[in-house]
Motif scaffolding. Structure first.
Motif, PDB file in Angstrom:
ATOM      1  N   ILE A 165      47.546  50.335  35.432  1.00  0.00           N
ATOM      2  CA  ILE A 165      47.109  49.054  35.982  1.00  0.00           C
ATOM      3  C   ILE A 165      46.239  49.294  37.221  1.00  0.00           C
ATOM      4  CG2 ILE A 165      47.897  46.935  37.121  1.00  0.00           C
ATOM      5  CD1 ILE A 165      50.371  47.025  35.329  1.00  0.00           C
ATOM      6  N   LYS A 166      45.122  48.602  37.282  1.00  0.00           N
ATOM      7  CA  LYS A 166      44.242  48.693  38.449  1.00  0.00           C
ATOM      8  C   LYS A 166      44.798  47.776  39.539  1.00  0.00           C
ATOM      9  CE  LYS A 166      40.077  49.850  35.788  1.00  0.00           C
ATOM     10  NZ  LYS A 166      38.670  49.515  35.505  1.00  0.00           N
ATOM     11  N   ARG A 167      45.730  48.327  40.272  1.00  0.00           N
ATOM     12  CA  ARG A 167      46.518  47.555  41.237  1.00  0.00           C
ATOM     13  C   ARG A 167      45.647  46.780  42.214  1.00  0.00           C
ATOM     14  NH1 ARG A 167      51.694  48.129  43.032  1.00  0.00           N
ATOM     15  NH2 ARG A 167      51.915  49.986  41.753  1.00  0.00           N
ATOM     16  N   SER A 168      44.666  47.436  42.794  1.00  0.00           N
ATOM     17  CA  SER A 168      43.861  46.780  43.834  1.00  0.00           C
ATOM     18  C   SER A 168      43.105  45.572  43.278  1.00  0.00           C
ATOM     19  CB  SER A 168      42.879  47.775  44.451  1.00  0.00           C
ATOM     20  OG  SER A 168      42.008  48.298  43.470  1.00  0.00           O
ATOM     21  N   LEU A 169      42.608  45.690  42.032  1.00  0.00           N
ATOM     22  CA  LEU A 169      41.890  44.568  41.422  1.00  0.00           C
ATOM     23  C   LEU A 169      42.830  43.414  41.094  1.00  0.00           C
ATOM     24  CD1 LEU A 169      39.348  46.299  38.983  1.00  0.00           C
ATOM     25  CD2 LEU A 169      38.954  45.400  41.284  1.00  0.00           C
ATOM     26  N   VAL A 170      44.038  43.737  40.622  1.00  0.00           N
ATOM     27  CA  VAL A 170      45.017  42.689  40.305  1.00  0.00           C
ATOM     28  C   VAL A 170      45.419  41.941  41.576  1.00  0.00           C
ATOM     29  CG1 VAL A 170      47.323  42.212  39.406  1.00  0.00           C
ATOM     30  CG2 VAL A 170      45.904  43.933  38.303  1.00  0.00           C
ATOM     31  N   VAL A 171      45.700  42.689  42.631  1.00  0.00           N
ATOM     32  CA  VAL A 171      46.090  42.059  43.899  1.00  0.00           C
ATOM     33  C   VAL A 171      44.960  41.196  44.442  1.00  0.00           C
ATOM     34  CG1 VAL A 171      46.709  42.515  46.302  1.00  0.00           C
ATOM     35  CG2 VAL A 171      47.772  43.855  44.472  1.00  0.00           C
ATOM     36  N   LYS A 172      43.737  41.699  44.358  1.00  0.00           N
ATOM     37  CA  LYS A 172      42.589  40.924  44.837  1.00  0.00           C
ATOM     38  C   LYS A 172      42.435  39.630  44.046  1.00  0.00           C
ATOM     39  CE  LYS A 172      37.578  41.300  45.569  1.00  0.00           C
ATOM     40  NZ  LYS A 172      36.385  42.197  45.419  1.00  0.00           N
ATOM     41  N   HIS A 173      42.623  39.724  42.725  1.00  0.00           N
ATOM     42  CA  HIS A 173      42.467  38.558  41.857  1.00  0.00           C
ATOM     43  C   HIS A 173      43.519  37.487  42.156  1.00  0.00           C
ATOM     44  CE1 HIS A 173      41.268  36.386  38.230  1.00  0.00           C
ATOM     45  NE2 HIS A 173      42.548  36.300  37.904  1.00  0.00           N
ATOM     46  N   TYR A 174      44.734  37.915  42.496  1.00  0.00           N
ATOM     47  CA  TYR A 174      45.842  36.974  42.711  1.00  0.00           C
ATOM     48  C   TYR A 174      46.193  36.793  44.187  1.00  0.00           C
ATOM     49  CZ  TYR A 174      46.824  37.035  37.682  1.00  0.00           C
ATOM     50  OH  TYR A 174      46.744  36.889  36.316  1.00  0.00           O
ATOM     51  N   GLN A 175      45.278  37.191  45.098  1.00  0.00           N
ATOM     52  CA  GLN A 175      45.618  37.201  46.526  1.00  0.00           C
ATOM     53  C   GLN A 175      46.061  35.836  47.052  1.00  0.00           C
ATOM     54  OE1 GLN A 175      45.599  40.222  48.548  1.00  0.00           O
ATOM     55  NE2 GLN A 175      47.010  38.749  49.464  1.00  0.00           N
ATOM     56  N   GLU A 176      45.371  34.783  46.662  1.00  0.00           N
ATOM     57  CA  GLU A 176      45.746  33.449  47.159  1.00  0.00           C
ATOM     58  C   GLU A 176      47.136  33.057  46.674  1.00  0.00           C
ATOM     59  OE1 GLU A 176      42.973  30.337  46.464  1.00  0.00           O
ATOM     60  OE2 GLU A 176      41.255  31.404  47.353  1.00  0.00           O
TER      61      GLU A 176
END
Length: 548
Positions: free
Chosen positions: A531-542
């Motif tokens: 899993i591309k953790r940083s991209l997932v977190v960025k996508h769901y940050q709000e």
């Protein structure tokens, strides 16, 4: 040279079966002589076409005999292999072509060659294509030239293997012939010490573009004089295992998680007596000493449970070998209890790739085993694992800054937090870059938590977050096979069970349902199933911020 043992085995027994391709419902066999003849013809064709040693050649093919032929030919001729994943999209393939400055490409007829045709830079280089219908490997090549002078430099660059790219564009890892040869030699020593270094039967289904399969599923079998059956489609894997009867198999934890989920789901649907016998088999299979009563019960479990499980895997499987990511110790114990051992190892593309592996007879599920022979490991004061040996890469392709940051004084800085037991067994805690530092300043490695939550049947994927926050939360994708009318309640139930025996620091207080699974297609999963953790977190940050 890396190719020398393969050539010697061909001289000893040229007619021995070596590689297999599934055509329809029949296996097409290629002998050692067939393979080496194709290697020589491919090298001759490259010479005729004006390719020079050191030039790069991109390989975009399914797992198939022509993949192995191309790899061995690169060794023999001196071309530098640049493997691409079949799941790579056009822009990713274009990046590899441009970054490596490839002069040629090897592909297969059909969808993959069509994908290449849509890339402008691919039209400007030489093409070599594998044919699905022919019973000859690369039938359209020129006749072999036995006077062709082979590459004789063991330190020559052999491959530029892309990293997983979990945090952006992948770097290209420079691996020499000697890097791969050193890794294969160390693994052979481990197998020899365990007296399981016979010519094994392998089922190759992990992408050959992955450094793990490239070494353990290609060169290791060839050096053992074994047979390799190529599985191009994962949906055929279960059927092919029963048909082929492999003796050794390499896989990533995702496969074992799927097998674990399917087997436990079937057991749950059975009666209580069968469930009790099944659990007893697992418990007794993990005990080192048995009483007389246990021996009798274990005999029953052997016949009613373990023999059936072994038959499902072909009946001849000696070991699964796990690598590429961390394996949940509970899954390792599960299969060991069922009579199918999993030897968990650890590695990185930068180390060709294997660094350590559990040994038969002394495997410990919570570790990745001791370092390979001729490989040194140590920890920094911060707990980062360092590695030194002939298997360590030359560097990153045309990236001196990244190379200098990763290799210092001959030591490879892995970026992994680890512990080393007194007997040398290594425990991987997690990636340094993934470490969560909460608002209280405490450090938490998310990987062990994610491993434990993923094992629940309701869960497919999980990403633990909480950097700079007062507590941990989890982004969860539920298993599509698990039926629920209330996902939020299901997630709450999962977290309640997980938290029941955890200290406050490791408890996951809140959960968030992912809109969709992380997949290769949506760019949130690498071809190696990370899993591309940083991209997932960025996508769901709000949404993550809204949890606090």
């Amino acid at each position: 040279m890396l190719v020398d043992p393969i050539l010697q085995l061909e001289k000893q027994n040229p007619r021995a079966p070596c590689l297999y391709r599934l055509q329809g419902d029949q296996w097409i066999s290629f002998s050692r002589a067939d393979v080496i003849d194709a290697v020589h013809r491919l090298c001759t064709q490259w010479q005729t076409d004006g390719l020079k040693s050191g030039q790069r050649i991109l390989v975009l093919m399914e797992n198939r005999p022509e993949w192995a032929v191309t790899a061995v030919a690169c060794n023999r001729y001196g071309l530098v292999l640049v493997p691409a994943y079949t799941t790579h999209q056009e822009h990713e393939i274009e990046y590899l072509l441009d970054r490596s400055q490839a002069s040629a490409v090897v592909t297969s007829v059909g969808e993959l060659s069509d994908r290449l045709k849509s890339i402008d830079s691919a039209s400007q280089i030489l093409w070599y294509t594998a044919d699905d219908q022919s019973k000859i490997l690369f039938p359209n090549l020129t006749q072999r030239n036995d006077k062709l002078v082979p590459n004789q430099d063991p330190d020559s660059l052999y491959a530029l293997i892309p990293t997983s790219g979990t945090n952006g564009q992948p770097k290209l890892v420079e691996l020499t012939q000697n890097n791969i040869f050193a890794n294969v030699t160390s693994i052979l020593t481990v197998l020899r010490d365990a007296e399981i270094d016979q010519p094994h039967r392998f089922l190759s289904f992990l992408p050959l573009a992955h450094a793990y399969e490239h070494m353990a599923g290609l060169y290791l079998p060839l050096h053992l004089g074994g047979e390799i059956f190529y599985c191009e489609r994962l949906d055929k894997l279960a059927t092919l295992m029963a048909d082929i009867k492999p003796t050794l198999m390499t896989a990533v934890p995702r496969l074992y998680e799927l097998l674990y989920g399917r087997i436990t789901a079937q057991v749950t649907k059975s009666g209580r007596l069968k469930q009790k016998i099944f659990q007893t088999a697992i418990n007794l299979g993990n005990q080192s000493k048995l009483t007389l009563k246990d021996h009798c019960t274990n005999w029953i479990c052997e016949r009613l449970v373990r023999n059936k499980v072994r038959k499902r895997f072909g009946g001849r499987l000696q070991y699964f070998v796990s690598g590429g990511a961390a394996l949940n110790p509970e899954i390792s114990r599960f299969f060991r209890g069922l009579g199918v051992g999993i030897l968990q190892g650890y590695g990185q593309t930068e180390a060709s790739p294997v660094i350590s592996v559990n040994r038969p007879g002394s495997a410990r599920a919570e570790t990745v085993g001791p370092a390979l022979p001729e490989v040194e490991v140590r920890l920094t004061d911060e707990g980062e694992l360092l590695v030194r040996g002939e298997n360590v890469m030359r560097g990153y392709w045309q990236d001196p800054e990244a190379t200098e940051a990763t290799i210092r004084d001959g030591w490879l800085y892995t970026g992994d937090l680890a512990e080393i037991d007194p007997d040398g067994h290594i425990r991987i805690v997690g990636r340094l870059k993934d470490l969560i530092v909460n608002s209280g300043g405490d450090n938490v490695a998310p990987a062990p938590i994610e491993q434990e939550i993923t094992i629940y049947p309701e869960v497919d994927q999980v990403i633990v977050v909480g950097d700079g926050k007062p507590s941990l939360s989890a982004l969860i994708c539920l298993n599509s096979e698990f039926e629920t009318d209330d996902p939020d309640t299901t997630i709450a139930s999962v977290l309640k069970r997980y938290n029941s025996n955890k200290p406050p620091l490791l408890q996951v207080r809140k959960g968030l349902l992912l809109d969709e699974p992380c997949t290769i297609e949506n760019g949130l999963l690498t071809p190696t199933q990370k899993i591309k953790r940083s991209l997932v977190v960025k996508h769901y940050q709000e949404a993550i911020d809204a949890l606090y």
